[in-house]
Design a protein around this motif. Structure first.
Motif, PDB file in Angstrom:
ATOM      1  N   TYR A 138      -5.309   0.307   5.502  1.00 39.01           N
ATOM      2  CA  TYR A 138      -6.348   0.753   4.571  1.00 39.01           C
ATOM      3  C   TYR A 138      -5.793   1.864   3.698  1.00 39.01           C
ATOM      4  O   TYR A 138      -5.343   2.892   4.192  1.00 39.01           O
ATOM      5  N   ASP A 139      -5.810   1.648   2.411  1.00 38.87           N
ATOM      6  CA  ASP A 139      -5.300   2.619   1.446  1.00 38.87           C
ATOM      7  C   ASP A 139      -6.483   3.180   0.687  1.00 38.87           C
ATOM      8  O   ASP A 139      -7.174   2.442  -0.030  1.00 38.87           O
ATOM      9  N   VAL A 140      -6.725   4.440   0.855  1.00 37.12           N
ATOM     10  CA  VAL A 140      -7.856   5.059   0.161  1.00 37.12           C
ATOM     11  C   VAL A 140      -7.417   6.425  -0.326  1.00 37.12           C
ATOM     12  O   VAL A 140      -6.640   7.107   0.338  1.00 37.12           O
ATOM     13  N   SER A 180      -3.684   5.395   8.530  1.00 40.65           N
ATOM     14  CA  SER A 180      -4.471   4.350   7.871  1.00 40.65           C
ATOM     15  C   SER A 180      -4.092   2.965   8.380  1.00 40.65           C
ATOM     16  O   SER A 180      -4.176   1.981   7.654  1.00 40.65           O
ATOM     17  N   ASP A 231     -10.206   1.172  -3.330  1.00 40.70           N
ATOM     18  CA  ASP A 231      -9.505   1.100  -2.048  1.00 40.70           C
ATOM     19  C   ASP A 231      -8.799  -0.234  -1.888  1.00 40.70           C
ATOM     20  O   ASP A 231      -9.143  -1.226  -2.538  1.00 40.70           O
ATOM     21  N   SER A 232      -7.846  -0.244  -1.004  1.00 38.32           N
ATOM     22  CA  SER A 232      -7.117  -1.467  -0.673  1.00 38.32           C
ATOM     23  C   SER A 232      -7.169  -1.668   0.835  1.00 38.32           C
ATOM     24  O   SER A 232      -6.892  -0.751   1.611  1.00 38.32           O
ATOM     25  N   LEU A 233      -7.569  -2.881   1.227  1.00 42.05           N
ATOM     26  CA  LEU A 233      -7.727  -3.193   2.648  1.00 42.05           C
ATOM     27  C   LEU A 233      -6.949  -4.476   2.911  1.00 42.05           C
ATOM     28  O   LEU A 233      -7.109  -5.460   2.179  1.00 42.05           O
ATOM     29  N   GLN A 290       0.880  -1.168   0.000  1.00 42.27           N
ATOM     30  CA  GLN A 290       0.000   0.000   0.000  1.00 42.27           C
ATOM     31  C   GLN A 290       0.919   1.219   0.000  1.00 42.27           C
ATOM     32  O   GLN A 290       2.136   1.085   0.115  1.00 42.27           O
ATOM     33  N   ASN A 291       0.337   2.402  -0.098  1.00 44.26           N
ATOM     34  CA  ASN A 291       1.190   3.586  -0.203  1.00 44.26           C
ATOM     35  C   ASN A 291       2.229   3.688   0.902  1.00 44.26           C
ATOM     36  O   ASN A 291       3.366   4.072   0.653  1.00 44.26           O
ATOM     37  N   LEU A 300      -2.899   9.800   0.337  1.00 39.06           N
ATOM     38  CA  LEU A 300      -3.788   8.640   0.465  1.00 39.06           C
ATOM     39  C   LEU A 300      -4.707   8.798   1.652  1.00 39.06           C
ATOM     40  O   LEU A 300      -4.519   9.673   2.451  1.00 39.06           O
ATOM     41  N   HIS A 339      -6.239  -9.878   1.732  1.00 34.18           N
ATOM     42  CA  HIS A 339      -6.350  -8.633   0.983  1.00 34.18           C
ATOM     43  C   HIS A 339      -7.750  -8.496   0.378  1.00 34.18           C
ATOM     44  O   HIS A 339      -8.300  -9.458  -0.133  1.00 34.18           O
ATOM     45  N   ILE A 340      -8.270  -7.288   0.415  1.00 35.97           N
ATOM     46  CA  ILE A 340      -9.557  -6.985  -0.226  1.00 35.97           C
ATOM     47  C   ILE A 340      -9.391  -5.692  -1.018  1.00 35.97           C
ATOM     48  O   ILE A 340      -8.772  -4.736  -0.529  1.00 35.97           O
ATOM     49  N   GLY A 341      -9.942  -5.672  -2.211  1.00 37.65           N
ATOM     50  CA  GLY A 341      -9.928  -4.433  -3.000  1.00 37.65           C
ATOM     51  C   GLY A 341      -8.819  -4.387  -4.018  1.00 37.65           C
ATOM     52  O   GLY A 341      -8.284  -5.418  -4.405  1.00 37.65           O
ATOM     53  N   VAL A 342      -8.474  -3.177  -4.431  1.00 33.42           N
ATOM     54  CA  VAL A 342      -7.459  -3.015  -5.471  1.00 33.42           C
ATOM     55  C   VAL A 342      -6.105  -3.496  -4.957  1.00 33.42           C
ATOM     56  O   VAL A 342      -5.783  -3.367  -3.779  1.00 33.42           O
TER      57      VAL A 342
END
Lengths: 96, 96
Positions: free
Chosen positions: B7-9, B37, B64-66, A35-36, A96, A81-84
């Motif tokens: 959490y990346d948003v 995050s 988003d990435s979780l 992630q970022n 972010l 992991h969930i999402g992008v």
């Protein structure tokens, strides 16, 4: 073992952006950016010690927050992991 | 057990900011926010399942990435911190 590194830095300033880029570069020698501001590094105990020293040298402890989580060797079923999958703009302004 | 949630948003949009606030609120029912995050939640297996469902309901999986990391019950010596203890502006625009 897997070490998770999370890094909180204000990237409002260019100095903060630079620190995040440097942290990312160092971590990516040992693993990947997921992630970022989250990095997963696979290291042994000696590499972990070296990695910590390198990162402590980069960050500003008065402004930044750096956390390490040791997930051991059997980490594959401990991570979900969930999402992008990747951050959309890793080398951009990193908002972010 | 300790579950770390990252959490990346993109908080460029107000909808992203709102999702981050909602994720934060849910996580803080089970633990604490340790970085902008990053959340540490102490849960049992049933609570973890509920927490995941709640978060999946909030996030936008296309943007988003979780990530979830299970650190088990003996987590105290697996976590290290360097630098400032808390994010400076948790409820602000959340640029980090």
């Amino acid at each position: 073992m897997l070490v998770l590194i999370t890094y909180d830095v204000s990237t409002v300033s260019s100095a903060g952006q630079r620190r995040l880029r440097r942290v990312s570069k160092v971590c990516q020698n040992y693993g990947q950016r997921v992630q970022n501001s989250v990095f997963e590094c696979v290291v042994d105990a000696a590499q972990f010690a070296t990695l910590k020293l390198k990162l402590m040298d980069i960050i500003d402890p008065d402004q930044d927050s750096l956390r390490f989580y040791q997930l051991g060797n059997n980490y594959k079923n401990k991570v979900e992991h969930i999402g992008v999958k990747e951050s959309l703009d890793l080398e951009g302004p990193l908002i972010l």
